[in-house]
Design an enzyme around this catalytic site. Structure first.
Site, PDB file in Angstrom:
ATOM      1  N   TYR A  84       0.830  -1.225   0.000  1.00 12.89           N
ATOM      2  CA  TYR A  84       0.000   0.000   0.000  1.00 12.89           C
ATOM      3  C   TYR A  84       0.860   1.269   0.000  1.00 12.89           C
ATOM      4  O   TYR A  84       2.073   1.206   0.061  1.00 12.89           O
ATOM      5  CB  TYR A  84      -1.055  -0.007   1.095  1.00 12.89           C
ATOM      6  CG  TYR A  84      -0.653  -0.158   2.550  1.00 12.89           C
ATOM      7  CD1 TYR A  84       0.587   0.169   3.044  1.00 12.89           C
ATOM      8  CD2 TYR A  84      -1.612  -0.627   3.457  1.00 12.89           C
ATOM      9  CE1 TYR A  84       0.888   0.040   4.387  1.00 12.89           C
ATOM     10  CE2 TYR A  84      -1.317  -0.759   4.811  1.00 12.89           C
ATOM     11  CZ  TYR A  84      -0.066  -0.417   5.262  1.00 12.89           C
ATOM     12  OH  TYR A  84       0.226  -0.535   6.587  1.00 12.89           O
ATOM     13  N   GLU A  85       0.182   2.400  -0.130  1.00  3.93           N
ATOM     14  CA  GLU A  85       0.844   3.717  -0.299  1.00  3.93           C
ATOM     15  C   GLU A  85       1.738   3.760  -1.534  1.00  3.93           C
ATOM     16  O   GLU A  85       2.811   4.358  -1.514  1.00  3.93           O
ATOM     17  CB  GLU A  85       1.665   4.085   0.945  1.00  3.93           C
ATOM     18  CG  GLU A  85       0.845   4.567   2.094  1.00  3.93           C
ATOM     19  CD  GLU A  85      -0.127   5.664   1.709  1.00  3.93           C
ATOM     20  OE1 GLU A  85      -1.244   5.636   2.224  1.00  3.93           O
ATOM     21  OE2 GLU A  85       0.214   6.530   0.868  1.00  3.93           O
ATOM     22  N   GLY A  86       1.300   3.105  -2.603  1.00  5.63           N
ATOM     23  CA  GLY A  86       2.107   2.992  -3.820  1.00  5.63           C
ATOM     24  C   GLY A  86       3.021   1.793  -3.656  1.00  5.63           C
ATOM     25  O   GLY A  86       3.872   1.787  -2.758  1.00  5.63           O
TER      26      GLY A  86
END
Ligand SMILES: Cc1cc2nc3c(=O)[nH]c(=O)nc-3n(C[C@H](O)[C@H](O)[C@H](O)COP(=O)(O)OP(=O)(O)OC[C@H]3O[C@@H](n4cnc5c(N)ncnc54)[C@H](O)[C@@H]3O)c2cc1C
Length: 597
Positions: A437-439
Site C-alpha cells: 500500500y501507499e504505492g
C-alpha cells in the site's frame, strides 16, 4: 513477547545521523532541545510498550468485526485509543493553530515507529489521520479547516484516504467515482472505493473521508481528478454532529495480516449522493492527495522499520533462551542458539538492516523539516529535493526490510516460528502489506528513477552521493581498528551506486525508457544499501569519537560492530546490484519467451 521501545538508539540516530543538534543550533527547531526530544521519546516509548503492545497479539486473534454496516474494533481498543489521543500523541506534528504541538517530522517519525512496533493495526488509523490533517492544512478552505481540523488534530475524529477502486489501483487515471456540483457550493459523490483503511469503526464519533472523484466535465486521466471531504456525519455550523451522510461501509476484508485494522469497501451515494466539499481546486485533487501520500509514504517506511525491530527483539530473546547443539568453543551441554554463527548471522542481518532503514527514514524526515523550516529559500528548495529523492527509498527499502527481517525472525524460531502462539508469524503476516500500500514498491522504484533522479539535472542525486563519499573519507581518517574493512566496502558500494546512477541518467537522456523501468527496483535496493550503510557508518563514527573521548557506554562498541557487519556482509552485494542495473535489463527483452517456456 513484550516490546521495548529503542529510545536511546532513536535519540542517537536523530543526533548523529539526522543532524538533530545542527538543526537546533541553526534555529530550525526554536522550541526544542535534545533533552526535550529525549523526554518525548521516553514518554512515547513507555505508552507504546505498556499500553499498546499488549493489545497486539489478542487483537490479531479477534480481528475487527463487521455486522449491519458497523465495524467493531478489538476489545480494549476504544479505551487505549482515547487514552492515546488524550495524552496528545495524535496532535504531535500538527499545526498549533489547530491545537497541534507543532513538533517536527523528525520527532513524529520516531514516534510513528514506536506506535507501529507496538501494534501496526492500531497505529495505521492515526497514520492516515495525520496525512488527512496535513492535506487539509495545506489545501482546504478556511471554513473546512475551522469545522474539521481541531477535532482531527485532537483525535476526537479520524480521517481516511479513499483512492482505490477495483479498476484503479496503481493507476489512478481509471478513477470512476463521480462528483456533481449541487449548486450550493457542495458536491454529491457517487461510487465505491475498495480497501479503505479504517473506513468504518467505533473508535470515534465521526470519520472524515478524503475521496478522489471526477466531475462530469473533467478532462480524462489524472488531470481530471478532484479531492473531496466527505464526513460520515455532516458537521453543523456550531461544530455539533448533524445528519448521517450518504456513505456506508459495505463489508470488510479477510486478510493475510493486520487483522485488527478494518479494510473497508465504501459505498458513496446509494441514496442520491454523499455530500462532499471540495478540497483545493477542481481537477487538482491528485496534487492535494500527494501532500497526504508523501507524508504517509515516509510513515509507511517507518512501519517497515517498526515491524522489523519488533521481530528482531523477539528473535533475539528466543535465540538467547532456546538451546540446541554445541556452539564452537562452548563447554559441555547445549548452547543457546544465539551462540551459533549462522544464527548470529541472521540476528545481525536483522539488526543491521533495521538500523540502516531507520537511519534512512530519519534522514528523510530531517530533510522534510529543513524543506519547511530553513530560513533561506535556496536551502528549502535543496532540502525539498533531497526529501523527494529519499522518500521512495525510505518507503520501499524499509518495507522490504520489514518483510525480510520478519521472515528471518520466523527462521530464528525454527518450527516454533511457524506456530502462531509465538507471535513471530504475526510480524511476518503484518509486515507483508507495507510494500503494497501507499504505492507499491515497484511504483516507488519507478518514481525514484523517472522523477527523482532527473531532479535539478541530476545534481540532487549527485549531491547525495557526494555526502556518502564524505562519510567514507571520515572512515578512512578514523584510526579505530574496530572498523575493519568498513571504509573499503562502503566506498565500493557508493561507487557502485554512482556507476548505476550514471547509467540511469544516460538512459533517461537517451530515452531508453524500457531499460530504466526494468532496472528500477534493483537500483532502489542499491541506493538503500549505500545510503543505509552510510547512516550506520555515521552512527559508528560518532560512537568511535565518544569512546575515544572516554565514554564507556557499551552501546558504542555495538554501533561500530553493526556498521562493520553491514559493510562487510551486506554492502558487498552492491556491485552485483549495479551489474544487474546496467546489464540485466537486456534479458527482459526475452521476457515473453522465458515466461512462456
Ligand atoms: C490492507 C490494505 C489497506 C489499504 N488501504 C488503502 C487505503 O486506506 N486507501 C486507499 O485508497 N487504498 C488502500 N489500499 C489499496 C492499495 O493502495 C493498493 O492495493 C495499491 O496501491 C496497489 O494497487 P492494486 O492492488 O490495484 O495493484 P495493481 O495496481 O494491480 O498492481 C499489481 C502489481 O503490478 C505492479 N504494477 C502496476 N502498475 C505498474 C506499472 N505501471 N509499472 C510497473 N508495475 C506496475 C504493481 O507494482 C504490483 O506489483 C489498501 C490495500 C490493502 C491490501
Amino acid at each position: 513477547m513484550t516490546y521495548r521501545a529503542p529510545v536511546e538508539d532513536l535519540a542517537f540516530t536523530m543526533r548523529h545521523v539526522a543532524g538533530l543538534e545542527e538543526s537546533i543550533a541553526e534555529g530550525l527547531y526554536p522550541d526544542l532541545s535534545v533533552e526535550l526530544v529525549e523526554q518525548v521519546l521516553e514518554e512515547a516509548g513507555r505508552f507504546a510498550s505498556e499500553r499498546i503492545a499488549p493489545l497486539n497479539a489478542p487483537a490479531d486473534r479477534t480481528g475487527a468485526h463487521f455486522a449491519d454496516g458497523q465495524v467493531t474494533t478489538a476489545p480494549g481498543w476504544r479505551e487505549v485509543y482515547r487514552a492515546w489521543a488524550e495524552a496528545g500523541w495524535n496532535a504531535l506534528p500538527c499545526d498549533p493553530e489547530w491545537g497541534g504541538q507543532g513538533l517536527p517530522t523528525l520527532v513524529q517519525t520516531a514516534c510513528v515507529e514506536f506506535w507501529n512496533a507496538s501494534c501496526m493495526s492500531f497505529a495505521l488509523g492515526p497514520l492516515l489521520t495525520a496525512g488527512a490533517v496535513e492535506a487539509l492544512t495545506a489545501h482546504a478552505s478556511e471554513d473546512l479547516k475551522r469545522r474539521y481540523l481541531e477535532k482531527l488534530v485532537s483525535g476526537e475524529w479520524m480521517g481516511t484516504m479513499n483512492l482505490t477502486e477495483p479498476q484503479a489501483g496503481s493507476d489512478l487515471n481509471a478513477v470512476r467515482t463521480r462528483a456533481e456540483r449541487a449548486g450550493d457550493g457542495t458536491y454529491r459523490i457517487t461510487g465505491s472505493k475498495i480497501f479503505i483503511t479504517y473506513g468504518e469503526h467505533d473508535l470515534t464519533d465521526n470519520i472524515v473521508h478524503l475521496v478522489l472523484a471526477r466531475l462530469p466535465d473533467a478532462p480524462p486521466g489524472t488531470r481530471g481528478i478532484s479531492l473531496f471531504l466527505v464526513p460520515k456525519f455532516i458537521v453543523n455550523d456550531d461544530g455539533s454532529l448533524g445528519a448521517r451522510n450518504d456513505v456506508r461501509c459495505h463489508s470488510i476484508e479477510h486478510k493475510l495480516g493486520i487483522h485488527a485494522s478494518p479494510t473497508c469497501t465504501m459505498v458513496y451515494g446509494d441514496a442520491g449522493g454523499a455530500v462532499g466539499w471540495l478540497v483545493g481546486e477542481e481537477n487538482r485533487g491528485l496534487a492535494c492527495m500527494f501532500t497526504m501520500m508523501n507524508n504517509a509514504r515516509l510513515a509507511v517506511g517507518a512501519q517497515g522499520v517498526a515491524i522489523a525491530d519488533r521481530a528482531y527483539q523477539q528473535a533475539l530473546s528466543y535465540a538467547r533462551e532456546r538451546r540446541q547443539g554445541r556452539a564452537p568453543g562452548a563447554g559441555e551441554g547445549m548452547s543457546p542458539i544465539a551462540d551459533h554463527p549462522d544464527v548470529q548471522r541472521m540476528l545481525l542481518t536483522m539488526k543491521a538492516t533495521t538500523h540502516a532503514a531507520r537511519g534512512i527514514c530519519l534522514m528523510t524526515a530531517a530533510a522534510i523539516d529543513r524543506s519547511r523550516l530553513a530560513p533561506d529559500a535556496e536551502a528549502r528548495r535543496k532540502a525539498h529535493e533531497r526529501a523527494s529523492l529519499l522518500t521512495p527509498i525510505a518507503k520501499a527499502f524499509s518495507t522490504d526490510i520489514g518483510c525480510e527481517v520478519a521472515s528471518l525472525g520466523v527462521q530464528v524460531h525454527g518450527g516454533m516460528g511457524f506456530i502462531e502462539e509465538t507471535g513471530a508469524a504475526q510480524h511476518l503476516r503484518d509486515a507483508r502489506i507495507a510494500p503494497i500500500y501507499e504505492g507499491t514498491n515497484g511504483i516507488q522504484a519507478i518514481d525514484l528513477v523517472m522523477r527523482k533522479l532527473p531532479l535539478a539535472d541530476g545534481t540532487t542525486v549527485r549531491g547525495a552521493i557526494a555526502e556518502m563519499r564524505k562519510v567514507g573519507t571520515r572512515l578512512v581518517a578514523s584510526r579505530d581498528e574496530a572498523f575493519g574493512a568498513t571504509a573499503a566496502r562502503l566506498r565500493e558500494a557508493v561507487e557502485a551506486l554512482d556507476d548505476a546512477t550514471s547509467f540511469f541518467l544516460k538512459a533517461l537522456a537517451g530515452h531508453s525508457l524500457a531499460d530504466a523501468l526494468a532496472a528500477a527496483t534493483p537500483y532502489l535496493r542499491l541506493f538503500g544499501i549505500a545510503q543505509g550503510g552510510t547512516a550506520l557508518a555515521m552512527a559508528a563514527l560518532a560512537a568511535s569519537e565518544a569512546r575515544a573521548a572516554g565514554d564507556a557506554n557499551p552501546a558504542h562498541a555495538g554501533r561500530i560492530a553493526l556498521a562493520r557487519f553491514f559493510a562487510e556482509n551486506i554492502a558487498t552485494g552492491a556491485r552485483g546490484l549495479a551489474q544487474t542495473v546496467m546489464t540485466g535489463a537486456s534479458a527482459l527483452a526475452d521476457a515473453e519467451a522465458a515466461l512462456a517456456g
